[in-house]
Every structure is written in structure tokens, then in C-alpha cells.
Design a protein around this motif. Structure first.
Motif, PDB file in Angstrom:
ATOM      1  N   MET A   1      25.423  49.200  34.836  1.00 40.39           N
ATOM      2  CA  MET A   1      25.965  48.150  33.733  1.00 40.39           C
ATOM      3  C   MET A   1      26.127  46.792  34.300  1.00 40.39           C
ATOM      4  SD  MET A   1      29.583  48.672  31.553  1.00 40.39           S
ATOM      5  CE  MET A   1      28.968  50.300  30.770  1.00 40.39           C
ATOM      6  N   PRO A   2      25.653  45.877  33.776  1.00 39.09           N
ATOM      7  CA  PRO A   2      25.865  44.369  34.445  1.00 39.09           C
ATOM      8  C   PRO A   2      27.076  43.963  34.430  1.00 39.09           C
ATOM      9  CG  PRO A   2      25.197  44.349  32.047  1.00 39.09           C
ATOM     10  CD  PRO A   2      25.286  45.684  32.581  1.00 39.09           C
ATOM     11  N   SER A   3      27.432  42.979  35.452  1.00 36.77           N
ATOM     12  CA  SER A   3      28.579  42.312  35.561  1.00 36.77           C
ATOM     13  C   SER A   3      29.104  41.839  34.339  1.00 36.77           C
ATOM     14  CB  SER A   3      28.704  41.320  36.884  1.00 36.77           C
ATOM     15  OG  SER A   3      29.728  40.540  36.681  1.00 36.77           O
ATOM     16  N   ALA A   4      30.624  41.858  34.136  1.00 37.68           N
ATOM     17  CA  ALA A   4      31.084  41.064  32.870  1.00 37.68           C
ATOM     18  C   ALA A   4      31.348  39.588  33.235  1.00 37.68           C
ATOM     19  CB  ALA A   4      32.336  41.997  32.792  1.00 37.68           C
ATOM     20  N   LEU A   5      30.939  39.194  34.417  1.00 41.89           N
ATOM     21  CA  LEU A   5      31.100  37.791  34.972  1.00 41.89           C
ATOM     22  C   LEU A   5      30.812  36.859  33.663  1.00 41.89           C
ATOM     23  CD1 LEU A   5      32.108  35.602  36.584  1.00 41.89           C
ATOM     24  CD2 LEU A   5      30.262  35.610  37.973  1.00 41.89           C
ATOM     25  N   PRO A   6      29.638  36.890  33.206  1.00 43.68           N
ATOM     26  CA  PRO A   6      29.041  35.800  32.161  1.00 43.68           C
ATOM     27  C   PRO A   6      29.925  35.923  30.980  1.00 43.68           C
ATOM     28  CG  PRO A   6      27.142  36.897  33.070  1.00 43.68           C
ATOM     29  CD  PRO A   6      28.282  37.718  33.794  1.00 43.68           C
ATOM     30  N   THR A   7      30.256  37.016  30.509  1.00 40.33           N
ATOM     31  CA  THR A   7      31.027  37.219  29.375  1.00 40.33           C
ATOM     32  C   THR A   7      32.417  36.602  29.490  1.00 40.33           C
ATOM     33  OG1 THR A   7      29.893  39.031  28.598  1.00 40.33           O
ATOM     34  CG2 THR A   7      32.076  38.791  27.638  1.00 40.33           C
ATOM     35  N   LEU A   8      33.098  36.765  30.715  1.00 44.00           N
ATOM     36  CA  LEU A   8      34.413  36.474  30.873  1.00 44.00           C
ATOM     37  C   LEU A   8      34.348  34.810  31.184  1.00 44.00           C
ATOM     38  CD1 LEU A   8      37.285  36.806  32.206  1.00 44.00           C
ATOM     39  CD2 LEU A   8      36.243  37.040  34.198  1.00 44.00           C
ATOM     40  N   LEU A   9      33.456  34.087  31.777  1.00 44.14           N
ATOM     41  CA  LEU A   9      33.370  32.864  31.873  1.00 44.14           C
ATOM     42  C   LEU A   9      33.098  32.290  30.568  1.00 44.14           C
ATOM     43  CD1 LEU A   9      31.174  32.192  35.048  1.00 44.14           C
ATOM     44  CD2 LEU A   9      33.565  31.658  34.978  1.00 44.14           C
ATOM     45  N   THR A  10      32.266  32.718  29.723  1.00 48.28           N
ATOM     46  CA  THR A  10      32.227  32.317  28.444  1.00 48.28           C
ATOM     47  C   THR A  10      33.370  32.357  27.479  1.00 48.28           C
ATOM     48  OG1 THR A  10      29.755  32.924  28.282  1.00 48.28           O
ATOM     49  CG2 THR A  10      30.588  32.578  26.000  1.00 48.28           C
ATOM     50  N   SER A  11      34.099  33.428  27.511  1.00 45.95           N
ATOM     51  CA  SER A  11      35.340  33.574  26.820  1.00 45.95           C
ATOM     52  C   SER A  11      36.530  32.322  27.237  1.00 45.95           C
ATOM     53  CB  SER A  11      35.853  34.834  27.107  1.00 45.95           C
ATOM     54  OG  SER A  11      37.471  35.073  26.479  1.00 45.95           O
ATOM     55  N   LEU A  12      36.561  32.316  28.469  1.00 45.51           N
ATOM     56  CA  LEU A  12      37.362  31.360  29.072  1.00 45.51           C
ATOM     57  C   LEU A  12      36.851  29.788  28.600  1.00 45.51           C
ATOM     58  CD1 LEU A  12      38.175  32.633  32.681  1.00 45.51           C
ATOM     59  CD2 LEU A  12      39.623  32.660  30.533  1.00 45.51           C
ATOM     60  N   ALA A  13      35.537  29.518  28.781  1.00 48.51           N
ATOM     61  CA  ALA A  13      35.148  28.332  28.384  1.00 48.51           C
ATOM     62  C   ALA A  13      35.449  28.042  26.838  1.00 48.51           C
ATOM     63  CB  ALA A  13      33.685  28.319  28.744  1.00 48.51           C
ATOM     64  N   LEU A  14      34.953  28.769  26.114  1.00 50.35           N
ATOM     65  CA  LEU A  14      35.429  28.639  24.743  1.00 50.35           C
ATOM     66  C   LEU A  14      36.819  28.453  24.406  1.00 50.35           C
ATOM     67  CD1 LEU A  14      33.051  31.392  23.327  1.00 50.35           C
ATOM     68  CD2 LEU A  14      32.787  29.009  22.785  1.00 50.35           C
ATOM     69  N   ALA A  15      37.657  29.230  25.083  1.00 54.06           N
ATOM     70  CA  ALA A  15      39.122  28.803  24.744  1.00 54.06           C
ATOM     71  C   ALA A  15      39.327  27.538  25.312  1.00 54.06           C
ATOM     72  CB  ALA A  15      39.950  30.018  25.689  1.00 54.06           C
ATOM     73  N   ALA A  16      38.824  27.262  26.342  1.00 58.58           N
ATOM     74  CA  ALA A  16      39.317  25.833  27.013  1.00 58.58           C
ATOM     75  C   ALA A  16      38.961  24.737  26.025  1.00 58.58           C
ATOM     76  CB  ALA A  16      38.794  25.601  28.311  1.00 58.58           C
ATOM     77  N   LEU A  17      37.627  24.950  25.557  1.00 64.24           N
ATOM     78  CA  LEU A  17      36.876  23.843  24.543  1.00 64.24           C
ATOM     79  C   LEU A  17      37.826  23.644  23.427  1.00 64.24           C
ATOM     80  CD1 LEU A  17      33.034  24.862  25.440  1.00 64.24           C
ATOM     81  CD2 LEU A  17      34.447  22.574  25.890  1.00 64.24           C
ATOM     82  N   VAL A  18      37.912  24.958  22.688  1.00 68.64           N
ATOM     83  CA  VAL A  18      38.599  24.828  21.356  1.00 68.64           C
ATOM     84  C   VAL A  18      40.050  24.208  21.502  1.00 68.64           C
ATOM     85  CG1 VAL A  18      39.616  26.532  19.761  1.00 68.64           C
ATOM     86  CG2 VAL A  18      37.294  26.686  20.555  1.00 68.64           C
TER      87      VAL A  18
END
Length: 247
Positions: A1-18
Motif C-alpha cells: 500500500m503506498p504512503s498516505a503522504l501525498p494525500t495528507l499534504l493535498t488535504s492540508l494544502a487545500l484547507a490552507a488555500l480555502v
């Protein structure tokens, strides 16, 4: 199973942008610093838009009323907390190991699933109001994870060679210290409203990645170790969900 890091960073980036907490250029540079591809929308049935980059998608999401995101870990040993989506996405979700749930006023509006190249599908989902699985707050989730890690370290040390080598060799002491070293913590800190949350979030992500190969932790011997690991993985997932979702 791949690392969850890309999804985690994307989630945080979207929240920070919104939430207008970070400049668009800074969001893009954080992915480069983490050596991860900048995410882009491949398909967007949820918002009805054309394929586009992360920054444009975040702006469209904000205009559509989306005001929050949470990173939801997916694993056979974890309670399934992803809102219902089209059945065609079931396999991509399981393979990804983590998804992003976009919310509007506390109700799920879309589920984002990333691929290995950073492309994501933003799919319609059931409008399910958010309800915590375990902890009511990020602080409570962090306390539970720390306590479980401490119990785990004590259990592994007490069992010695009775514990499987793969479990003895896990980063128990680093997790106990909240993965306090430099590196990923800096990228996470830049995306969080409370930079202090980066350390337990880093530890929770590392625990998830380390335990993902163990599909049925409760079956491991000796039983006390199996039961401990069956508590540890959900505790880590709870930290990820509650911290990324915010207050």
C-alpha cells in the motif's frame, strides 16, 4: 500500500488555500520541497468542472461552499469512514490507502482519490454529516495515540524476543517522541493552523505506513501484542482525521 503522504499534504494544502492561510505559490513550493508532484484534478463530477490544477480547483471548491477537508486513512483493519461513492471508485480507494473528504458546513460533499502521479478524481458522495469515530477533538486523539504508543513500547520491551522481529524493529521510541526531528515536520507545520500539531501528525502518518502491511493485527501472537496493535492503527488514523479536519 503506498504512503498516505501525498494525500495528507493535498488535504492540508487545500484547507490552507480555502481558508486563505497560505499563498498559492507557497502551497506549490511545499510539494516541490517534499519531492511530491503538485496535485491536479483529472475528473471532477462533484463540482462539474474541467480538469485543472490544484490552485484553480481550490478556488472553485471555495466558491462552491466547500470549507473543510479531512484526510481519511483506509485499511482493512480500520473502521471504514469514507462516505458512499460510485462503486467504480471502491477499488481505487482501497488501493490508495487514504482519501480526502471535502465538507461544506460539516457535511461531506466530495471524495478525492489521488493516483501515483498526483492526479485526483473529485467524486460525488453521500451528503453524510461528520461524526467522529473515536475522539471528539484533535487534542483528545493525540492524547490517546501517545498513551497507546507508550503502552506499545512497554509491551515490546517486556516481550523481548517473544514479539515478532518486524514489530520489535518499529520506530517505537521515535513515535513516543512525536517524530520530533526535522524534515517532513517543517512542511506539515507550514500548512497547519497550529504548527505544534505537525509532530503528532508526522508520527501518526509514520505509524500508518509502518502498520499497513499488517492486515489483521489482532491475530498476531502473543495476543497482548495483537490487541495493542489493533488499537494503535485506529488511534493513528484518528489523529490524522481530526488534525486535518481542524477545529
Amino acid at each position: 500500500m503506498p504512503s498516505a503522504l501525498p494525500t495528507l499534504l493535498t488535504s492540508l494544502a487545500l484547507a490552507a488555500l480555502v481558508e486563505h492561510r497560505i499563498a498559492p505559490d507557497h502551497a506549490v513550493s511545499l510539494f516541490a520541497d517534499s519531492e511530491e508532484p503538485v496535485p491536479f484534478a483529472l475528473a471532477d463530477p462533484a463540482l462539474g468542472g474541467q480538469p485543472r490544477g490544484l490552485l484553480l480547483w481550490a478556488a472553485d471548491a471555495r466558491a462552491a461552499g466547500i470549507d473543510g477537508f479531512r484526510c481519511q486513512l483506509v485499511h482493512p483493519s480500520l473502521p471504514y469512514a469514507v462516505p458512499r461513492v460510485d462503486r467504480a471508485l471502491a477499488r481505487p480507494i482501497a488501493r490508495a490507502g487514504a482519501v480526502i473528504v471535502a465538507e461544506a458546513a460539516g457535511t461531506a460533499r466530495a471524495v478525492l482519490v489521488l493516483d501515483d502521479e498526483g492526479g485526483f478524481t473529485a467524486a460525488d458522495c453521500a451528503p453524510v454529516p461528520y461524526a467522529p469515530l473515536f475522539s471528539a477533538s484533535a487534542a483528545e486523539a493525540v492524547r490517546e495515540l501517545r498513551q497507546t504508543v507508550m503502552e506499545g513500547l512497554g509491551t515490546v520491551e517486556r516481550l523481548g524476543r517473544r514479539a515478532p522481529e518486524a514489530v520489535r524493529g518499529l520506530a517505537w521510541r521515535d513515535w513516543q517522541a512525536d517524530m520530533g526531528g526535522p524534515g517532513l515536520r517543517d512542511e506539515l507545520s507550514a500548512l497547519l493552523p497550529d504548527p505544534a500539531q505537525a509532530m503528532p501528525l508526522h508520527a501518526a502518518l509514520d505509524i500508518h505506513d509502518a502498520l499497513s502491511p499488517i492486515l489483521a493485527p489482532a491475530t498476531l501472537e502473543p495476543p497482548e501484542l495483537g490487541h495493542l496493535l489493533a488499537r494503535l492503527h485506529p488511534a493513528a488514523a484518528d489523529v490524522v482525521a481530526t488534525i486535518t479536519r481542524g477545529p
